[in-house]
Write a protein that holds these residues in place. Sequence first.
Motif: not given
Lengths: 244, 244
Positions: A26-31
């Motif tokens: 998880v890399d929400i911002f933004r990948a």
Amino acid sequence: MRNIEVCLTPELIHLYDLQGKIVIIVDIFRATSTMVTALANKVDSVTPVENLEVCRQMANEGYVIAGERNGKTAEGFALGNSPLSYLDNGFLDKKIAMTTTNGTLAIEKSKSGSSEILIGAFLNLHATASYLKSKKEDILILCAGWKGKFNLEDSLYAGALIDALSEDLAYDCDGALATRALYQANKNNISGFLAQASHAKRLQNHNIEADIDFCLTFDKYDLVGKLVDGKLVVWNWKTVGSRS
Amino acid sequence: MRNIEVCLTPELIHLYDLQGKIVIIVDIFRATSTMVTALANKVDSVTPVENLEVCRQMANEGYVIAGERNGKTAEGFALGNSPLSYLDNGFLDKKIAMTTTNGTLAIEKSKSGSSEILIGAFLNLHATASYLKSKKEDILILCAGWKGKFNLEDSLYAGALIDALSEDLAYDCDGALATRALYQANKNNISGFLAQASHAKRLQNHNIEADIDFCLTFDKYDLVGKLVDGKLVVWNWKTVGSRS
């Protein structure tokens, strides 16, 4: 009982045994939010690439290349890192090569021994949770973090995913306990809570509030994103279920 | 504005700049809780020691040696790791040499460049907060964690300390935001929340619930524990204030 763990940054991944586990990056911002959006808008695939140079060369092999440095689309690149670029099937059937720093590193570090690698975002939270419920393997959520450090948005996603999996899992991992508690305490005000986060502040400086709002949308897409032969593709758990 | 950061495990300390900062080491179960208790019960000093062998030899130099392995007092050692051993001034004026795994490692890793090193525990939370308010340096809270991983009890202490320092500090560190939020959401039920924690469970297996309860007592002692020339001593901030 089936076990779930959370690794708060790729810098700590050597402390975890990946063997046979499903890893969710998880890399929400933004990948990973952008990857999920691209898949939902029917690109052929998204290939995560470690650096700008390798990615740039892939333009010659028919890839649409995506990458940013310092908040701007990198020189010679067709796309930056915004999920909004992919809306309305803007890159229908295209092969995308995407370079990110934290996200790609997390994917690389997860390959050793894991049974499968998924990408996670709030945008497809419950689709991923449903898929995981249909499986039996232990689960490791790997937060991409920020330059090796813990970050708030990825950890909140980890907590949200654990919460969505509810009673089906055991955890003696303090990272799982903490991220779930953090999510539960703030789930009615995720945007407000994250507005304080260091990375959100950095993004705000680049005038991309629209990206932030989009990345914090829950369950816009009903798909699972999975790494297959080095490419991220749509992996619909319902389809998988009917095959088995 | 004065800054505060939280490093969630010594495994991530290389990502932080310690230069000129006050570092607070925390290992709630049980190293720093035991050190604070020993100081409050008027030992001369506590010298943190990296391993059993070095510690064992210090018995010949007049030290009372403390150390455990697998939940039992180590062979040839006068004391284990329980804070309760020091009550009622049980080792008045003695020099203690104490070996712990996570706590000592955290202290070793904090020496490079920091302006001072304190030990923190719930037992002296507000005394430490008051001392920090009297100073001007930036602050780094270093959680000792468990075998390199994040743990719940040390992180909750970090959040409690930040909460006690209240409005006087800026933070763009997500670790500080998260631990404070975690503390605020659970401060009325710290014991219940921590009962789920992996390390508390391990300790329960060793029948030391009394140690756990004691380590979760707030503000029993009004002292600051500080590392001076390799030894932890009582450092009363009021005394320091009158000297300056």
